[in-house]
Design a protein around this motif. Structure first.
Motif, PDB file in Angstrom:
ATOM      1  N   THR A  33     -25.452  22.582  32.449  1.00  0.00           N
ATOM      2  CA  THR A  33     -26.233  23.302  31.234  1.00  0.00           C
ATOM      3  C   THR A  33     -25.959  23.434  29.536  1.00  0.00           C
ATOM      4  O   THR A  33     -24.403  23.826  29.503  1.00  0.00           O
ATOM      5  CB  THR A  33     -26.974  23.943  31.176  1.00  0.00           C
ATOM      6  N   PHE A  34     -26.229  22.706  28.607  1.00  0.00           N
ATOM      7  CA  PHE A  34     -25.855  21.714  27.188  1.00  0.00           C
ATOM      8  C   PHE A  34     -26.586  23.185  26.832  1.00  0.00           C
ATOM      9  O   PHE A  34     -27.756  23.251  27.107  1.00  0.00           O
ATOM     10  CB  PHE A  34     -25.718  21.031  27.113  1.00  0.00           C
ATOM     11  N   ILE A  35     -26.225  24.473  25.830  1.00  0.00           N
ATOM     12  CA  ILE A  35     -26.688  25.136  24.798  1.00  0.00           C
ATOM     13  C   ILE A  35     -26.353  25.413  23.730  1.00  0.00           C
ATOM     14  O   ILE A  35     -25.580  25.284  23.258  1.00  0.00           O
ATOM     15  CB  ILE A  35     -27.346  26.639  25.631  1.00  0.00           C
ATOM     16  N   ARG A  36     -27.396  25.296  23.134  1.00  0.00           N
ATOM     17  CA  ARG A  36     -27.361  25.148  21.496  1.00  0.00           C
ATOM     18  C   ARG A  36     -28.580  25.646  20.542  1.00  0.00           C
ATOM     19  O   ARG A  36     -29.245  25.322  20.750  1.00  0.00           O
ATOM     20  CB  ARG A  36     -26.716  23.888  20.402  1.00  0.00           C
ATOM     21  N   ASP A  37     -28.505  26.874  19.477  1.00  0.00           N
ATOM     22  CA  ASP A  37     -29.109  27.365  19.283  1.00  0.00           C
ATOM     23  C   ASP A  37     -30.288  27.677  19.536  1.00  0.00           C
ATOM     24  O   ASP A  37     -31.733  27.916  19.347  1.00  0.00           O
ATOM     25  CB  ASP A  37     -29.540  26.055  18.091  1.00  0.00           C
ATOM     26  N   VAL A  59     -21.459  22.938  20.948  1.00  0.00           N
ATOM     27  CA  VAL A  59     -22.450  23.448  21.834  1.00  0.00           C
ATOM     28  C   VAL A  59     -21.574  24.451  22.631  1.00  0.00           C
ATOM     29  O   VAL A  59     -20.257  24.326  23.184  1.00  0.00           O
ATOM     30  CB  VAL A  59     -22.611  21.941  23.170  1.00  0.00           C
ATOM     31  N   THR A  60     -22.602  24.936  23.488  1.00  0.00           N
ATOM     32  CA  THR A  60     -21.719  26.006  25.313  1.00  0.00           C
ATOM     33  C   THR A  60     -22.184  24.924  26.373  1.00  0.00           C
ATOM     34  O   THR A  60     -22.993  24.471  26.922  1.00  0.00           O
ATOM     35  CB  THR A  60     -22.629  27.505  24.896  1.00  0.00           C
ATOM     36  N   VAL A  61     -21.201  24.780  27.647  1.00  0.00           N
ATOM     37  CA  VAL A  61     -21.922  24.617  28.620  1.00  0.00           C
ATOM     38  C   VAL A  61     -21.163  25.254  29.612  1.00  0.00           C
ATOM     39  O   VAL A  61     -20.552  26.288  29.584  1.00  0.00           O
ATOM     40  CB  VAL A  61     -20.322  23.336  28.489  1.00  0.00           C
ATOM     41  N   GLN A  62     -22.559  25.261  30.243  1.00  0.00           N
ATOM     42  CA  GLN A  62     -22.905  26.409  31.607  1.00  0.00           C
ATOM     43  C   GLN A  62     -22.554  25.340  33.116  1.00  0.00           C
ATOM     44  O   GLN A  62     -23.258  25.096  32.693  1.00  0.00           O
ATOM     45  CB  GLN A  62     -23.518  28.016  31.347  1.00  0.00           C
ATOM     46  N   VAL A  63     -21.044  26.495  34.032  1.00  0.00           N
ATOM     47  CA  VAL A  63     -21.471  25.120  35.041  1.00  0.00           C
ATOM     48  C   VAL A  63     -21.972  26.238  36.397  1.00  0.00           C
ATOM     49  O   VAL A  63     -21.062  27.086  36.234  1.00  0.00           O
ATOM     50  CB  VAL A  63     -20.191  24.476  35.377  1.00  0.00           C
ATOM     51  N   GLU A  64     -22.760  25.886  36.699  1.00  0.00           N
ATOM     52  CA  GLU A  64     -22.955  27.143  37.903  1.00  0.00           C
ATOM     53  C   GLU A  64     -23.061  26.278  39.227  1.00  0.00           C
ATOM     54  O   GLU A  64     -24.156  25.187  38.818  1.00  0.00           O
ATOM     55  CB  GLU A  64     -24.834  27.602  37.488  1.00  0.00           C
TER      56      GLU A  64
END
Lengths: 551, 85
Positions: free
Chosen positions: B34-38, B61-66
């Motif tokens: 998932t990409f996260i920004r603002d 961007v913050t990248v979350q991998v789960e």
């Protein structure tokens, strides 16, 4: 005769009949169905079929118009993998019990609207791609024949706007030019027109249905369309068009040819570029390398000070794409007329003679080191040249080299691979030209920046239009400084090039070659015309009348 | 869960072709990226939504991998970003 205007998207002349390309309209069946499983299967089949079509279009576009124009079809194929989009269609079919065509229309229109509402023009333009994909899906689902009757007579295409698939499906051998009511200079139509060397007029508001089949002239130079033109106009444009064709054919012959004079003197003809986007133009015009890559773009396009990694990626991309050609990257040349917010530079009374370029770099060492480290890391991906601007003294060159050496030792200590590269300086101040002998000891090459050299030698601000009557681009003082620089380079066995505007001035080409200039770096569009001039010169003959003498 | 940040260097930002290819890369793993920004986020498989975030050059961007193979997936995604965007 009627005339219509618009915005110029690609230059050239087209003379022929107009064909209006109408968008396909159709009624979508909005009835409900019991057999949702069958509709879902039809949707899935259509999706796979359209992805196959996009792969075929990609190949076709790649061959006829090149990788840049073709890339969009690969993106299309990937868009059809979109999980949300597939899920939205699936839900409309399974939960609302609608048919596949209706589901596609709803879900794709929503996605297109999302792009239309975005601020960035690149993302806005993607709505046309979604609409294009929707039409392709509906064509498959409704079994519509997509290959239009195209006939055999060449035509000027007139349309509301063209989707990428439509432009690729067109029989290119029959196309004379494009006129569209919508579109932008960066739209697919415009890119395609430029890559095919055809004229294009966009945002032509006067398009009318009754133009279909009428004889017309499209003047892409002046963004003008003449419908049912007078005989005089036809004759004058026919003459212009054949001159264009001759010129084009002549230049095309020079692709792949060497830049060698009749008596065998070879000169390297390089291109000046301002960013990674210009790489295509370097290749399309067959430049033998890049003599000036203005690195300012990495600073000007960023809201914050760009990191070492950001710079490295940009330099690497250019070096890798253009390898094995040499790419000379000039270190940061900001200040003077190019100021940047995050640099916090003071306003200056006299910016051309102020705190700029290497003067900033040598006082803000961390800033300079970030760029040098990025350049050194990128060296492994191609043939790099590093060039320092605005040099006036030996001390500056030595300092630059020391910092560069420190960066190299650090990186090598960390196990980073660094390939051989050249180090050179811009000769753009009279001080540097006059000290060229000393400076030549320290570097691998010189590159003459004639714009600044002229401004500093003649004390004429090149931005000031009032000084026009006093300026002489061929001022003997400038030509003498150039000669001194070239002679110093010769004495010290280093190569010397010209990357300013004088490099493309074909009235001086023979003069420069006789002086012993090794490289000329010009705008990509000037590469082939310059190569033509070089190939027509014979330096073994006595100096010609046209030759400009500085004495 | 693995998390890292990345700053886009491509002049066009997170544009269609590399974003789509990134989706394909991530699909090779079972983990969700998932990409996260603002305050906005999008899974990398949802290309339109991902592009809808309007990520430009210079944006971080913050990248979350789960997921089960998050370690391998995160490093593959990071490698792809560095090479293409």
């Amino acid at each position: 005769m009627r005339t219509a205007g618009g915005i110029k998207a690609a230059e050239g002349i087209a003379i022929g009949r107009i064909r209006i390309c109408r968008a396909s309209v159709c009624d979508i069946d909005d009835s409900l169905t019991e057999d949702t499983a069958a509709e879902l299967a039809r949707f899935e089949q259509a999706r796979i079929r359209v992805q196959e079509q996009q792969r075929v279009l990609y190949e076709r576009a790649r061959q006829s118009a090149g990788e840049e124009s073709a890339a969009i079809f690969e993106a299309h194929e990937l868009m059809l993998d979109d999980e949300d989009l597939v899920e939205a269609c699936t839900e409309i079919i399974l939960k609302q019990r609608h048919r596949a065509g209706y589901a596609v229309q709803e879900a794709f229109d929503n996605a297109a609207q999302m792009f239309r509402d975005m601020e960035d023009p690149y993302f806005q333009a993607r709505s046309a791609d979604v609409v294009d994909l929707k039409n392709a899906m509906l064509d498959v689902l409704l079994g519509r024949d997509t290959d239009n009757e195209q006939g055999t007579e060449p035509f000027i295409l007139v349309a509301e706007d063209l989707t990428p698939s439509e432009t690729v499906k067109l029989d290119k051998s029959l196309l004379l030019g494009f006129v569209t009511r919508e579109g932008s200079a960066s739209s697919h139509t415009a890119i395609l027109a430029r890559s095919m060397n055809l004229p294009a007029l966009i945002q032509c508001r006067d398009i009318s249905e009754d133009w279909d089949g009428k004889f017309a002239i499209l003047d892409g130079y002046n963004a003008c369309l003449y419908i049912e033109p007078t005989q005089d106009l036809v004759e004058s444009f026919t003459g212009r068009r054949s001159r264009d064709l001759e010129k084009e054919a002549l230049l095309r012959q020079l692709m792949g040819a060497s830049s060698t004079t009749m008596d065998g003197r070879s000169v390297r003809v390089f291109a000046n570029i301002g960013g990674p986007d210009d790489v295509d133009a370097v290749l399309a015009n067959d430049a033998e390398g890049v003599g000036l890559f203005r690195s300012e773009f990495v600073y000007l396009n960023s809201r914050t000070d760009p990191t070492e990694d950001q710079q490295f990626e940009a330099y690497k991309r250019v070096l890798k794409t253009l390898a094995p050609r040499q790419v000379i990257i000039r270190t940061c040349d900001i200040g003077a007329d190019k100021t940047i917010g995050y640099m916090n530079l003071d306003r200056e009374e006299n910016p051309a003679l102020g705190y700029r370029a290497i003067r900033i770099c040598l006082t803000r060492r961390d800033f300079f080191r970030r760029q040098l480290r990025a350049l050194l890391r990128a060296s492994a991906f191609g043939r790099l040249g590093i060039m320092f601007p605005m040099i006036i003294s030996l001390r500056e060159v030595r300092e630059c080299r020391e910092i560069l050496e420190e960066c190299r030792r650090e990186l090598e200590g960390d196990g980073v691979k660094i390939s051989p590269f050249e180090v050179g300086i811009m000769i753009e101040t009279p001080a540097a030209a006059l000290c060229a002998d000393e400076l030549a000891e320290e570097v691998d090459f010189f590159s003459l920046g004639t714009n600044d050299l002229t401004q500093y030698t003649c004390a004429i601000d090149r931005q000031n239009a009032k000084l026009e009557p006093f300026s002489d681009p061929h001022h003997p003082a400038v030509l003498r400084l150039i000669r001194m620089t070239v002679e110093a380079a010769r004495r010290h066995n280093i190569w010397v090039g010209i990357c300013g505007e004088l490099g493309a001035d074909t009235s001086l080409t023979e003069t420069f070659l006789r002086m012993g200039v090794d490289e000329l770096s010009v705008n990509p569009g000037s590469v082939l015309p310059l190569r033509r001039i070089i190939r027509s010169l014979d330096l073994s003959r006595p100096v010609g009348q046209a030759l400009i003498q500085e004495e | 869960m693995k998390e890292f940040t990345y700053t886009i260097t491509d002049p066009l930002g997170l544009h269609a072709r590399p974003a789509g290819l990134l989706g394909r890369e991530a699909k090779k793993f079972s983990s969700t990226t998932t990409f996260i920004r603002d305050g906005r986020s999008a899974r990398v498989g949802a290309l339109m939504k991902l592009m809808g975030m309007g990520i430009k050059q210079g944006d971080t961007v913050t990248v979350q991998v789960e997921g089960d193979d998050e370690e391998a997936c995160a490093s593959a995604v990071e490698k792809f970003l560095k090479e293409n965007l």
